[in-house]
Enzyme design. Structure first.
Site, PDB file in Angstrom:
ATOM      1  N   ASP A 150       0.806  -1.216   0.000  1.00 59.62           N
ATOM      2  CA  ASP A 150       0.000   0.000   0.000  1.00 59.62           C
ATOM      3  C   ASP A 150       0.840   1.267   0.000  1.00 59.62           C
ATOM      4  O   ASP A 150       0.648   2.157  -0.808  1.00 59.62           O
ATOM      5  CB  ASP A 150      -0.972   0.002   1.198  1.00 59.62           C
ATOM      6  CG  ASP A 150      -0.281  -0.285   2.538  1.00 59.62           C
ATOM      7  OD1 ASP A 150       0.951  -0.508   2.554  1.00 59.62           O
ATOM      8  OD2 ASP A 150      -0.972  -0.287   3.567  1.00 59.62           O
ATOM      9  N   ASP A 162      -5.670   1.346   6.931  1.00 55.92           N
ATOM     10  CA  ASP A 162      -6.505   1.453   8.123  1.00 55.92           C
ATOM     11  C   ASP A 162      -5.881   2.307   9.211  1.00 55.92           C
ATOM     12  O   ASP A 162      -4.699   2.647   9.165  1.00 55.92           O
ATOM     13  CB  ASP A 162      -6.724   0.054   8.709  1.00 55.92           C
ATOM     14  CG  ASP A 162      -5.452  -0.478   9.378  1.00 55.92           C
ATOM     15  OD1 ASP A 162      -4.381  -0.374   8.759  1.00 55.92           O
ATOM     16  OD2 ASP A 162      -5.540  -0.967  10.513  1.00 55.92           O
ATOM     17  N   ARG A 194     -10.725   1.119   6.511  1.00 56.24           N
ATOM     18  CA  ARG A 194     -10.172   0.387   5.372  1.00 56.24           C
ATOM     19  C   ARG A 194     -11.085   0.412   4.156  1.00 56.24           C
ATOM     20  O   ARG A 194     -10.639   0.435   3.025  1.00 56.24           O
ATOM     21  CB  ARG A 194      -9.964  -1.084   5.754  1.00 56.24           C
ATOM     22  CG  ARG A 194      -8.526  -1.500   5.782  1.00 56.24           C
ATOM     23  CD  ARG A 194      -8.416  -2.983   5.938  1.00 56.24           C
ATOM     24  NE  ARG A 194      -7.733  -3.382   7.158  1.00 56.24           N
ATOM     25  CZ  ARG A 194      -6.434  -3.216   7.376  1.00 56.24           C
ATOM     26  NH1 ARG A 194      -5.667  -2.649   6.472  1.00 56.24           N
ATOM     27  NH2 ARG A 194      -5.895  -3.597   8.505  1.00 56.24           N
ATOM     28  N   LYS A 230       5.551   8.156   0.649  1.00 56.56           N
ATOM     29  CA  LYS A 230       5.628   9.400   1.418  1.00 56.56           C
ATOM     30  C   LYS A 230       6.923  10.122   1.071  1.00 56.56           C
ATOM     31  O   LYS A 230       7.995   9.536   1.106  1.00 56.56           O
ATOM     32  CB  LYS A 230       5.564   9.096   2.918  1.00 56.56           C
ATOM     33  CG  LYS A 230       4.160   8.786   3.369  1.00 56.56           C
ATOM     34  CD  LYS A 230       4.050   8.794   4.870  1.00 56.56           C
ATOM     35  CE  LYS A 230       2.688   8.242   5.250  1.00 56.56           C
ATOM     36  NZ  LYS A 230       2.561   8.073   6.707  1.00 56.56           N
ATOM     37  N   ASP A 252       6.742   4.123   3.687  1.00 54.40           N
ATOM     38  CA  ASP A 252       6.969   5.196   4.655  1.00 54.40           C
ATOM     39  C   ASP A 252       8.450   5.199   5.021  1.00 54.40           C
ATOM     40  O   ASP A 252       9.265   5.793   4.324  1.00 54.40           O
ATOM     41  CB  ASP A 252       6.054   4.972   5.861  1.00 54.40           C
ATOM     42  CG  ASP A 252       6.160   6.078   6.891  1.00 54.40           C
ATOM     43  OD1 ASP A 252       6.911   7.040   6.662  1.00 54.40           O
ATOM     44  OD2 ASP A 252       5.496   5.998   7.936  1.00 54.40           O
TER      45      ASP A 252
END
Ligand code: 5GP
Ligand code: MG
Length: 181
Positions: free
Chosen positions: A108, A167, A173, A139, A111
């Site tokens: 997903d 989530d 979600r 990010k 980071d």
């Protein structure tokens, strides 16, 4: 006012602000699938989806990819609330035969990069020949570990996002778009 609704009336649930719409996601997923198809035309990869965050992204991407792509999933976690714990759990869920295979990790969001670095290392240990990464979100600021991402959907600011599979401790979600919490 019904007595059961008093809490809601006093303290309305904050509605997360939309960052990326459902339409924009759909369009971008189609483009990504097109690019992936083009560069994976010679060797059929194993697509490894990291659960639960990549749930929706993986499902939508797969619908645009040829059915010969083999699909596997592994549950991996590193977040609690809105913070990375730095401890990655579930790496043992990545098991089975990866010897000599090309693997495409689908996740997903990137980071700190710790999750993807650990997953990638594990796959190489299991004998994968080549490991590529496809993430929906990257990010901008917080990327610390250099993980090479071959396909990325969107670059976003350093904010905690939910929806489209992402989530907040199990909530949000199911949102169709991506929102800032
Ligand atoms: P990393 O190991 O790169 O720091 O973290 C990656 C994982 O942390 C992602 O796969 C995702 O599960 C979770 N994560 C990182 N940033 C966010 C965010 O903004 N929202 C949500 N819901 N999860 C995030
Ligand atoms: Mg994840």
């Amino acid at each position: 006012m019904e007595i059961g609704n008093w809490k809601q009336a006093i303290q309305p649930e904050p509605v997360p602000r939309v960052l990326i719409t459902e339409t924009a996601i759909r369009r971008r997923v189609r483009q990504l699938a097109r690019d992936i198809k083009r560069s994976c035309s010679r060797r059929t990869p194993v697509v490894l989806g990291l659960m639960n965050g990549a749930l929706f992204f993986l499902a939508d991407l797969l619908r645009e990819l040829p059915p010969v792509f083999e699909v596997r999933c592994a549950a991996i976690a590193s977040y609690k609330g809105t913070k990375s714990t730095g401890k990655i759990t579930g790496l043992e869920n990545i098991a089975g035969d990866f010897k000599g295979r090309d693997v495409l990790i689908v996740d997903d969001i990137l980071d700190t990069g710790r999750t993807l670095a650990a997953v990638r290392a594990r796959l190489l240990r299991l004998g994968a020949k080549r490991v590529d990464v496809c993430v929906l979100l990257v990010k901008k600021k917080t990327r610390r570990r250099a993980v090479r991402v071959r396909w990325a959907g969107f670059e976003i600011d350093d904010e905690f996002v939910v929806g489209y599979g992402l989530d907040y401790d199990g909530l949000h979600r199911g949102l169709k778009d991506i929102r800032i919490l």
